[in-house]
Design a protein around this motif. Structure first.
Motif, PDB file in Angstrom:
ATOM      1  N   GLY A  93       0.820  -1.208   0.000  1.00 43.65           N
ATOM      2  CA  GLY A  93       0.000   0.000   0.000  1.00 43.65           C
ATOM      3  C   GLY A  93       0.857   1.263   0.000  1.00 43.65           C
ATOM      4  N   ALA A  94       1.973   1.227   0.714  1.00 42.06           N
ATOM      5  CA  ALA A  94       2.862   2.392   0.773  1.00 42.06           C
ATOM      6  C   ALA A  94       3.435   2.707  -0.612  1.00 42.06           C
ATOM      7  CB  ALA A  94       3.992   2.148   1.774  1.00 42.06           C
ATOM      8  N   VAL A  95       3.786   1.666  -1.366  1.00 45.59           N
ATOM      9  CA  VAL A  95       4.327   1.880  -2.717  1.00 45.59           C
ATOM     10  C   VAL A  95       3.242   2.448  -3.626  1.00 45.59           C
ATOM     11  CG1 VAL A  95       5.351   0.775  -4.749  1.00 45.59           C
ATOM     12  CG2 VAL A  95       6.048   0.048  -2.457  1.00 45.59           C
ATOM     13  N   VAL A  96       2.035   1.870  -3.535  1.00 40.15           N
ATOM     14  CA  VAL A  96       0.922   2.350  -4.360  1.00 40.15           C
ATOM     15  C   VAL A  96       0.606   3.811  -4.041  1.00 40.15           C
ATOM     16  CG1 VAL A  96      -1.562   2.049  -4.802  1.00 40.15           C
ATOM     17  CG2 VAL A  96      -0.054   0.036  -4.701  1.00 40.15           C
ATOM     18  N   ARG A  97       0.564   4.144  -2.747  1.00 42.17           N
ATOM     19  CA  ARG A  97       0.277   5.533  -2.348  1.00 42.17           C
ATOM     20  C   ARG A  97       1.390   6.483  -2.788  1.00 42.17           C
ATOM     21  NH1 ARG A  97      -1.813   2.532   1.942  1.00 42.17           N
ATOM     22  NH2 ARG A  97       0.082   2.699   3.183  1.00 42.17           N
ATOM     23  N   ALA A  98       2.647   6.052  -2.646  1.00 40.84           N
ATOM     24  CA  ALA A  98       3.776   6.888  -3.090  1.00 40.84           C
ATOM     25  C   ALA A  98       3.698   7.093  -4.597  1.00 40.84           C
ATOM     26  CB  ALA A  98       5.107   6.235  -2.704  1.00 40.84           C
ATOM     27  N   GLY A  99       3.358   6.039  -5.329  1.00 44.56           N
ATOM     28  CA  GLY A  99       3.212   6.147  -6.785  1.00 44.56           C
ATOM     29  C   GLY A  99       2.148   7.166  -7.151  1.00 44.56           C
ATOM     30  N   ARG A 100       1.027   7.105  -6.440  1.00 46.35           N
ATOM     31  CA  ARG A 100      -0.074   8.036  -6.703  1.00 46.35           C
ATOM     32  C   ARG A 100       0.405   9.472  -6.461  1.00 46.35           C
ATOM     33  NH1 ARG A 100      -4.199   6.162  -3.146  1.00 46.35           N
ATOM     34  NH2 ARG A 100      -4.129   4.239  -4.340  1.00 46.35           N
ATOM     35  N   GLN A 101       1.111   9.697  -5.350  1.00 41.81           N
ATOM     36  CA  GLN A 101       1.592  11.051  -5.016  1.00 41.81           C
ATOM     37  C   GLN A 101       2.614  11.545  -6.039  1.00 41.81           C
ATOM     38  OE1 GLN A 101       3.060  10.354  -1.068  1.00 41.81           O
ATOM     39  NE2 GLN A 101       1.147  10.963  -0.071  1.00 41.81           N
ATOM     40  N   LEU A 102       3.418  10.620  -6.568  1.00 44.89           N
ATOM     41  CA  LEU A 102       4.506  11.005  -7.476  1.00 44.89           C
ATOM     42  C   LEU A 102       4.099  10.909  -8.943  1.00 44.89           C
ATOM     43  CD1 LEU A 102       7.291   9.114  -5.517  1.00 44.89           C
ATOM     44  CD2 LEU A 102       7.096  11.607  -5.718  1.00 44.89           C
ATOM     45  N   GLY A 103       2.863  10.506  -9.208  1.00 43.94           N
ATOM     46  CA  GLY A 103       2.388  10.402 -10.585  1.00 43.94           C
ATOM     47  C   GLY A 103       2.927   9.197 -11.331  1.00 43.94           C
ATOM     48  N   VAL A 104       3.229   8.106 -10.602  1.00 42.18           N
ATOM     49  CA  VAL A 104       3.742   6.886 -11.229  1.00 42.18           C
ATOM     50  C   VAL A 104       2.662   5.801 -11.149  1.00 42.18           C
ATOM     51  CG1 VAL A 104       5.516   5.085 -11.135  1.00 42.18           C
ATOM     52  CG2 VAL A 104       6.104   7.455 -10.553  1.00 42.18           C
ATOM     53  N   GLU A 105       2.332   5.241 -12.307  1.00 41.12           N
ATOM     54  CA  GLU A 105       1.311   4.188 -12.359  1.00 41.12           C
ATOM     55  C   GLU A 105       1.851   2.899 -11.722  1.00 41.12           C
ATOM     56  OE1 GLU A 105      -1.832   4.220 -14.271  1.00 41.12           O
ATOM     57  OE2 GLU A 105      -1.543   6.382 -14.145  1.00 41.12           O
ATOM     58  N   THR A 106       1.002   2.251 -10.916  1.00 44.27           N
ATOM     59  CA  THR A 106       1.374   0.958 -10.319  1.00 44.27           C
ATOM     60  C   THR A 106       0.214  -0.027 -10.498  1.00 44.27           C
ATOM     61  OG1 THR A 106       0.586   1.717  -8.163  1.00 44.27           O
ATOM     62  CG2 THR A 106       2.951   1.952  -8.589  1.00 44.27           C
ATOM     63  N   PRO A 107      -0.181  -0.316 -11.741  1.00 48.19           N
ATOM     64  CA  PRO A 107      -1.365  -1.138 -11.964  1.00 48.19           C
ATOM     65  C   PRO A 107      -1.247  -2.554 -11.395  1.00 48.19           C
ATOM     66  CG  PRO A 107      -0.178  -0.782 -14.027  1.00 48.19           C
ATOM     67  CD  PRO A 107       0.456   0.112 -12.990  1.00 48.19           C
ATOM     68  N   THR A 108      -0.085  -3.166 -11.521  1.00 51.98           N
ATOM     69  CA  THR A 108       0.081  -4.545 -11.036  1.00 51.98           C
ATOM     70  C   THR A 108      -0.025  -4.590  -9.521  1.00 51.98           C
ATOM     71  OG1 THR A 108       1.556  -4.981 -12.901  1.00 51.98           O
ATOM     72  CG2 THR A 108       1.560  -6.591 -11.115  1.00 51.98           C
ATOM     73  N   LEU A 109       0.714  -3.716  -8.840  1.00 54.67           N
ATOM     74  CA  LEU A 109       0.688  -3.705  -7.374  1.00 54.67           C
ATOM     75  C   LEU A 109      -0.689  -3.308  -6.852  1.00 54.67           C
ATOM     76  CD1 LEU A 109       4.174  -2.118  -6.618  1.00 54.67           C
ATOM     77  CD2 LEU A 109       3.494  -4.509  -6.339  1.00 54.67           C
ATOM     78  N   THR A 110      -1.337  -2.364  -7.522  1.00 59.92           N
ATOM     79  CA  THR A 110      -2.674  -1.935  -7.112  1.00 59.92           C
ATOM     80  C   THR A 110      -3.647  -3.112  -7.186  1.00 59.92           C
ATOM     81  OG1 THR A 110      -2.226   0.311  -7.887  1.00 59.92           O
ATOM     82  CG2 THR A 110      -4.542  -0.283  -7.589  1.00 59.92           C
ATOM     83  N   GLU A 111      -3.581  -3.852  -8.291  1.00 63.64           N
ATOM     84  CA  GLU A 111      -4.458  -5.003  -8.494  1.00 63.64           C
ATOM     85  C   GLU A 111      -4.162  -6.116  -7.480  1.00 63.64           C
ATOM     86  OE1 GLU A 111      -7.360  -7.505 -10.026  1.00 63.64           O
ATOM     87  OE2 GLU A 111      -7.065  -5.359 -10.328  1.00 63.64           O
ATOM     88  N   LEU A 112      -2.887  -6.407  -7.257  1.00 59.26           N
ATOM     89  CA  LEU A 112      -2.518  -7.440  -6.282  1.00 59.26           C
ATOM     90  C   LEU A 112      -3.015  -7.078  -4.893  1.00 59.26           C
ATOM     91  CD1 LEU A 112       1.115  -8.324  -7.415  1.00 59.26           C
ATOM     92  CD2 LEU A 112      -0.886  -9.833  -7.524  1.00 59.26           C
ATOM     93  N   LEU A 113      -2.847  -5.825  -4.515  1.00 59.11           N
ATOM     94  CA  LEU A 113      -3.287  -5.375  -3.199  1.00 59.11           C
ATOM     95  C   LEU A 113      -4.805  -5.508  -3.074  1.00 59.11           C
ATOM     96  CD1 LEU A 113      -2.305  -4.251  -0.514  1.00 59.11           C
ATOM     97  CD2 LEU A 113      -2.627  -1.954  -1.443  1.00 59.11           C
ATOM     98  N   ALA A 114      -5.519  -5.121  -4.125  1.00 56.00           N
ATOM     99  CA  ALA A 114      -6.989  -5.232  -4.109  1.00 56.00           C
ATOM    100  C   ALA A 114      -7.399  -6.698  -3.980  1.00 56.00           C
ATOM    101  CB  ALA A 114      -7.567  -4.632  -5.385  1.00 56.00           C
ATOM    102  N   GLN A 115      -6.700  -7.585  -4.678  1.00 49.34           N
ATOM    103  CA  GLN A 115      -7.027  -9.014  -4.611  1.00 49.34           C
ATOM    104  C   GLN A 115      -6.714  -9.588  -3.233  1.00 49.34           C
ATOM    105  OE1 GLN A 115      -4.777 -10.498  -7.958  1.00 49.34           O
ATOM    106  NE2 GLN A 115      -6.522 -10.347  -9.339  1.00 49.34           N
ATOM    107  N   CYS A 116      -5.654  -9.098  -2.608  1.00 49.49           N
ATOM    108  CA  CYS A 116      -5.305  -9.563  -1.262  1.00 49.49           C
ATOM    109  C   CYS A 116      -6.356  -9.122  -0.245  1.00 49.49           C
ATOM    110  CB  CYS A 116      -3.938  -9.022  -0.837  1.00 49.49           C
ATOM    111  SG  CYS A 116      -2.543  -9.806  -1.658  1.00 49.49           S
ATOM    112  N   ARG A 117      -6.927  -7.944  -0.477  1.00 52.05           N
ATOM    113  CA  ARG A 117      -7.932  -7.416   0.468  1.00 52.05           C
ATOM    114  C   ARG A 117      -9.289  -8.080   0.256  1.00 52.05           C
ATOM    115  NH1 ARG A 117      -6.322  -1.172  -0.621  1.00 52.05           N
ATOM    116  NH2 ARG A 117      -4.766  -0.912   1.018  1.00 52.05           N
TER     117      ARG A 117
END
Length: 118
Positions: A93-117
């Motif tokens: 989640g920290a990487v996904v949030r940092a990506g969002r703040q820095l304007g970097v797409e993290t589609p794979t990590l975002t999807e994995l995190l959503a699937q884990c939740r």
């Protein structure tokens, strides 16, 4: 502080995708090396690290992952398997949030995190 942040990003570059995938699949590293989501997650984390000012090489992280014992799993996977709270949000989640703040797409990590939740 930049040196410490670089070391942290290097660890997270491996740990974020590994924690998410091992927790999601219940499989050890050896069975996940061929999963394209692992490589994509490493690349995404390295991109976020670069945007944060840390130089982290995806190929170097991949060499480290290749050298890990095939039976290795993560504490996040063990926590999830045991029904305990995991540090997935703190790591992935920290990487996904940092990506969002820095304007970097993290589609794979975002999807994995959503699937884990889920």
């Amino acid at each position: 502080a930049a040196g410490n942040s670089g070391v942290l990003w290097e660890k997270v570059a491996r740990l974020a995708p590994l924690a998410a995938l091992t927790a999601l699949t219940g499989k050890p590293v050896g069975e996940l090396r061929h999963d394209p989501r692992l490589r994509a997650g490493v690349v995404e984390t390295c991109s976020v690290a670069a945007a944060a000012g840390a130089q982290v090489s995806a190929s170097e992280q991949w060499r480290i992952i290749e050298a890990l014992p095939p039976w290795l799993t993560t504490s996040a996977a063990r926590d999830v398997a045991a029904g305990r709270p995991s540090e997935l949000d703190a790591i992935v989640g920290a990487v996904v949030r940092a990506g969002r703040q820095l304007g970097v797409e993290t589609p794979t990590l975002t999807e994995l995190l959503a699937q884990c939740r889920a």
